[in-house]
Design a protein around this motif. Sequence first.
Motif, PDB file in Angstrom:
ATOM      1  N   THR A 226       0.688  -0.811   0.140  1.00  0.00           N
ATOM      2  CA  THR A 226      -0.222   0.191  -0.046  1.00  0.00           C
ATOM      3  C   THR A 226       0.815   1.106   0.127  1.00  0.00           C
ATOM      4  O   THR A 226       0.294   2.809  -0.857  1.00  0.00           O
TER       5      THR A 226
ATOM      6  N   THR B 252       1.062   4.239  -2.337  1.00  0.00           N
ATOM      7  CA  THR B 252       0.498   5.830  -2.292  1.00  0.00           C
ATOM      8  C   THR B 252       1.424   6.413  -2.686  1.00  0.00           C
ATOM      9  O   THR B 252       1.274   7.411  -3.461  1.00  0.00           O
TER      10      THR B 252
ATOM     11  N   TRP C 162       1.474   6.975  -6.064  1.00  0.00           N
ATOM     12  CA  TRP C 162      -0.317   7.892  -6.562  1.00  0.00           C
ATOM     13  C   TRP C 162       0.270   8.818  -6.555  1.00  0.00           C
ATOM     14  O   TRP C 162      -0.065  10.367  -7.350  1.00  0.00           O
ATOM     15  N   GLU C 163       1.429   9.882  -5.550  1.00  0.00           N
ATOM     16  CA  GLU C 163       1.442  11.191  -5.209  1.00  0.00           C
ATOM     17  C   GLU C 163       2.511  11.599  -6.380  1.00  0.00           C
ATOM     18  O   GLU C 163       1.887  12.588  -6.282  1.00  0.00           O
TER      19      GLU C 163
ATOM     20  N   LEU D 159      -7.143  -1.073  -1.742  1.00  0.00           N
ATOM     21  CA  LEU D 159      -6.989   0.442  -2.285  1.00  0.00           C
ATOM     22  C   LEU D 159      -6.804   0.030  -3.838  1.00  0.00           C
ATOM     23  O   LEU D 159      -6.558  -0.517  -5.277  1.00  0.00           O
TER      24      LEU D 159
END
Length: 141
Positions: free
Chosen positions: A90, A94, A97-98, A118
């Motif tokens: 995760t 993440t 993604w950021e 997710l």
Amino acid sequence: MTVLTTPHLNFRGQARDALSFYQSAFGGDLTVVTYTDAHNVTADDEADQVMWGQVESPQGLRVMAYDVPSHTPWEPGVDPAFVSVRGTDTAELTAYWEKLSDGASVVVPLGPAGWAPLYGMLRDKFGVTWVLDLAVTWDAS
């Protein structure tokens, strides 16, 4: 964590047939999750269409596909594919993604979904659509 990139093809009502065809060509396992399976039906006549599907061959070929729902604009050849990044961590997803979010248009915010713990979709500043999700085994029960 291992990260896999996979072609994610977009259809309107033909994803199951396309995935079955690809399975016949390449062999391997076919997984199909319908909008009903994922508790995400937005149009009754599309309930049994493919929300997420994949062929994975023993040789390592993977292709994913789904049926674009009728409430979503789509023209064949205009948005024919997504880049799908599936991972098992995760925090790492993440972080990707950021970074990808810089200058992007978020289509679906990164968070829990009915089919994955997710999931998120964004169109980056270059117009490429990215789908990031936590890889889990689908439990059809």
